[in-house]
Design a protein around this motif. Structure first.
Motif, PDB file in Angstrom:
ATOM      1  N   ALA A 140      -2.127  -3.222   9.119  1.00 59.36           N
ATOM      2  CA  ALA A 140      -0.703  -2.998   8.846  1.00 59.36           C
ATOM      3  C   ALA A 140      -0.259  -1.612   9.303  1.00 59.36           C
ATOM      4  O   ALA A 140       0.780  -1.464   9.955  1.00 59.36           O
ATOM      5  CB  ALA A 140      -0.419  -3.184   7.357  1.00 59.36           C
ATOM      6  N   ILE A 141      -1.036  -0.570   8.987  1.00 62.89           N
ATOM      7  CA  ILE A 141      -0.614   0.776   9.364  1.00 62.89           C
ATOM      8  C   ILE A 141      -0.739   0.982  10.869  1.00 62.89           C
ATOM      9  O   ILE A 141       0.050   1.735  11.470  1.00 62.89           O
ATOM     10  CB  ILE A 141      -1.431   1.850   8.606  1.00 62.89           C
ATOM     11  N   SER A 142      -1.667   0.280  11.518  1.00 61.14           N
ATOM     12  CA  SER A 142      -1.776   0.363  12.975  1.00 61.14           C
ATOM     13  C   SER A 142      -0.546  -0.234  13.637  1.00 61.14           C
ATOM     14  O   SER A 142       0.020   0.339  14.582  1.00 61.14           O
ATOM     15  CB  SER A 142      -3.042  -0.355  13.459  1.00 61.14           C
ATOM     16  N   LEU A 193       6.227   4.180  17.537  1.00 63.83           N
ATOM     17  CA  LEU A 193       6.179   4.621  18.932  1.00 63.83           C
ATOM     18  C   LEU A 193       7.255   3.907  19.749  1.00 63.83           C
ATOM     19  O   LEU A 193       7.975   4.545  20.542  1.00 63.83           O
ATOM     20  CB  LEU A 193       4.793   4.357  19.520  1.00 63.83           C
ATOM     21  N   LEU A 194       7.400   2.606  19.573  1.00 68.92           N
ATOM     22  CA  LEU A 194       8.416   1.854  20.311  1.00 68.92           C
ATOM     23  C   LEU A 194       9.820   2.298  19.927  1.00 68.92           C
ATOM     24  O   LEU A 194      10.735   2.264  20.761  1.00 68.92           O
ATOM     25  CB  LEU A 194       8.253   0.357  20.034  1.00 68.92           C
ATOM     26  N   ILE A 252       9.163   6.144   4.846  1.00 73.34           N
ATOM     27  CA  ILE A 252       8.187   5.246   4.223  1.00 73.34           C
ATOM     28  C   ILE A 252       6.870   5.286   4.978  1.00 73.34           C
ATOM     29  O   ILE A 252       5.781   5.287   4.389  1.00 73.34           O
ATOM     30  CB  ILE A 252       8.746   3.809   4.170  1.00 73.34           C
ATOM     31  N   TYR A 253       6.962   5.334   6.306  1.00 77.11           N
ATOM     32  CA  TYR A 253       5.740   5.401   7.111  1.00 77.11           C
ATOM     33  C   TYR A 253       4.929   6.648   6.765  1.00 77.11           C
ATOM     34  O   TYR A 253       3.701   6.585   6.610  1.00 77.11           O
ATOM     35  CB  TYR A 253       6.077   5.385   8.598  1.00 77.11           C
ATOM     36  N   LEU A 254       5.595   7.799   6.647  1.00 78.01           N
ATOM     37  CA  LEU A 254       4.880   9.035   6.336  1.00 78.01           C
ATOM     38  C   LEU A 254       4.206   8.951   4.969  1.00 78.01           C
ATOM     39  O   LEU A 254       3.097   9.484   4.784  1.00 78.01           O
ATOM     40  CB  LEU A 254       5.843  10.221   6.390  1.00 78.01           C
ATOM     41  N   LEU A 272      -1.472   9.923  14.093  1.00 73.63           N
ATOM     42  CA  LEU A 272      -0.876  11.071  14.775  1.00 73.63           C
ATOM     43  C   LEU A 272       0.313  10.635  15.612  1.00 73.63           C
ATOM     44  O   LEU A 272       1.389  11.256  15.556  1.00 73.63           O
ATOM     45  CB  LEU A 272      -1.924  11.752  15.655  1.00 73.63           C
ATOM     46  N   VAL A 273       0.138   9.552  16.389  1.00 74.33           N
ATOM     47  CA  VAL A 273       1.235   9.038  17.218  1.00 74.33           C
ATOM     48  C   VAL A 273       2.410   8.620  16.342  1.00 74.33           C
ATOM     49  O   VAL A 273       3.574   8.943  16.626  1.00 74.33           O
ATOM     50  CB  VAL A 273       0.746   7.848  18.068  1.00 74.33           C
ATOM     51  N   GLY A 274       2.123   7.888  15.270  1.00 73.83           N
ATOM     52  CA  GLY A 274       3.187   7.429  14.388  1.00 73.83           C
ATOM     53  C   GLY A 274       3.897   8.566  13.679  1.00 73.83           C
ATOM     54  O   GLY A 274       5.117   8.540  13.495  1.00 73.83           O
ATOM     55  N   THR A 275       3.133   9.590  13.285  1.00 77.79           N
ATOM     56  CA  THR A 275       3.736  10.736  12.588  1.00 77.79           C
ATOM     57  C   THR A 275       4.667  11.511  13.517  1.00 77.79           C
ATOM     58  O   THR A 275       5.788  11.870  13.131  1.00 77.79           O
ATOM     59  CB  THR A 275       2.634  11.665  12.041  1.00 77.79           C
TER      60      THR A 275
END
Length: 445
Positions: A47-49, A56-57, A174-176, A204-207
């Motif tokens: 899920a987090i991946s 990123l998108l 929410i992601y963070l 790292l990419v998502g953050t």
């Protein structure tokens, strides 16, 4: 669609494969509780991946969107990943809650808590994570509830776009929160495996992407400003034709690309296909906005010459291909906009192409139709004005009977999704290669 499916399935299989290689003990699980532990860990990792890829998108990286077939395809990927996250995160929550439900239903016996480990001999980071487990579980659960609500708002099109636009950014916060949840609750031993390495990169990419979203820096390098110079109402199409003059920051576009446009003091940027070709020395563009939703409805009442415009772009790969000698163009309704730009481009820069253009619509405004006819004549394009009331519904069978050597043509479609799917399925079943059918998926929710 094939690229979208391949990327989606490939990503899920890759993440799953990395997990299985790093956690072979899953196959030796001898009890429900041990299996549940592995499934909680795996579903959380997956899920987090997927959420990291979604973030990123969301920042619209041109290098990635081009490989996916354009920003419209990237946003379709974004949408299906969002649906998948909703499903996987729900399974993650269900696996976590399963022992409580099992005890309540009498299917499991309440286990006895063993002594709490004193932390002696643990790595300092593992000790720190153990101290944070309670908080990480609590914030993760509440973040899940909020994320479900926000994803549903994004998916339910009956909810006004302005609500979607205002709430969707909250998903970055929410992601963070879930980054913290994931770091603390991943089995510590997994940090020294491919799972840990991949997760660190994804987080790292998502953050970084989340920070770009929260600070309003999406597309910052592709922004410019301008003003409205002309607004024409097209009553037959219930659309506005809007001419925009750039202040000089707009560096040009390819015929068929689109831009995110924000008018006046609005905080909402909406995507519009550019209905004009780029001409050096004429710093402007034209868009056609159809009356489709709450935002575009207000343009009819408020937009006027002199209004300021914020532009971001250009984006998109649905552009004129001068290398394919035989082409079939099909527009449905407002889907004619990229083809108008293509016609202008062909008039300005002629090419020896054999093109059949099906301009399909219940009605079309005389002024716009006269312009299309003029451009088609000067570009050497065979224009077929198709009106449902007069000609019936356009099908792949009718196209095959009209166009010689259609099997050798490249087909370009822009219009209602189901219309395009029906035509594509017929042509492909009759012998057209699926890669020869190009369809704009201009749907960002």
């Amino acid at each position: 669609m094939r690229t979208i499916s391949k990327v989606f399935v490939g990503f899920v299989l890759a993440v799953t494969g990395i997990w299985l290689v790093s956690n072979p003990d899953l196959f030796a699980a001898s009890s429900f509780i041990s299996l549940r532990h592995f499934m909680v860990q795996y579903s959380g990792f997956l899920a987090i991946s997927m959420m990291s890829l979604i973030l990123l998108l969301s920042v619209r990286p041109v290098w990635l969107t081009r490989r996916l077939g354009g920003l419209d395809k990237a946003y379709r990927q974004h949408k299906w990943l969002g649906i998948a996250v909703l499903v996987v995160a729900t399974l993650h929550w269900a696996w976590r809650m399963a022992p409580k439900w099992g005890v309540a239903l009498g299917l499991l016996e309440r286990g006895r808590r063993g002594p709490r480990p004193d932390g002696a001999g643990l790595h300092w980071a593992q000790s720190l994570f153990n101290e944070q487990r309670g908080l990480a579980e609590t914030v993760g659960e509440w973040a899940f509830y909020v994320a479900v609500a926000l994803i549903l708002i994004a998916l339910i099109k009956r909810i006004p776009y302005r609500w979607f636009a205002r709430t969707h950014t909250v998903l970055a916060v929410i992601y963070l929160v879930l980054v913290y949840h994931s770091i603390v609750l991943l089995d510590f031993t997994n940090w020294a495996t491919p799972v840990g390495y991949v997760l660190a990169v994804m987080l790292l990419v998502g953050t970084v992407s989340s920070i770009i979203v929260l600070f309003g820096q999406i597309g910052a390098g592709r922004r410019s400003t301008g003003e409205v110079i002309e607004v024409d109402y097209l009553p037959e199409m219930k659309s506005l034709q809007i001419a925009i003059r750039s202040d000089g920051g707009w560096k040009g576009h390819l015929a068929g690309q689109f831009a995110f446009v924000r008018f006046g003091n609005s905080n909402e940027a909406h995507p519009f296909t550019i209905a004009s070709a780029w001409r050096d020395g004429v710093p402007g563009l034209t868009i056609i906005a159809k009356k489709l939703g709450d935002y575009t409805n207000t343009l009819y009442e408020t937009l006027k010459p002199g209004d300021r415009v914020a532009l971001e772009g250009p984006y998109g790969t649905f552009v004129l291909d001068r290398e394919k000698l035989h082409q079939i163009w099909i527009s449905g309704g407002i889907g004619l906009t990229p083809f108008v730009a293509w016609l202008e481009d062909l008039v300005a820069n002629p090419a020896k192409l054999e093109i059949d253009f099906y301009q399909v619509a219940p009605h079309c405004d005389p002024e716009l139709m006269a312009r299309i006819n003029d451009l088609a004549g000067r570009a050497g394009v065979r224009l077929r004005e198709w009106r449902d009331a007069r000609d019936g519904f356009l099908t792949g069978e009718k196209i095959r009977s009209d166009v010689a050597h259609w099997q050798e043509a490249q087909v370009w479609f822009c219009g209602p999704r189901q219309f395009g799917e029906d035509v594509k399925n017929d042509l492909v079943a009759a012998g057209l290669h699926s890669y020869a059918f190009h369809q704009e998926l201009f749907d960002f929710r």
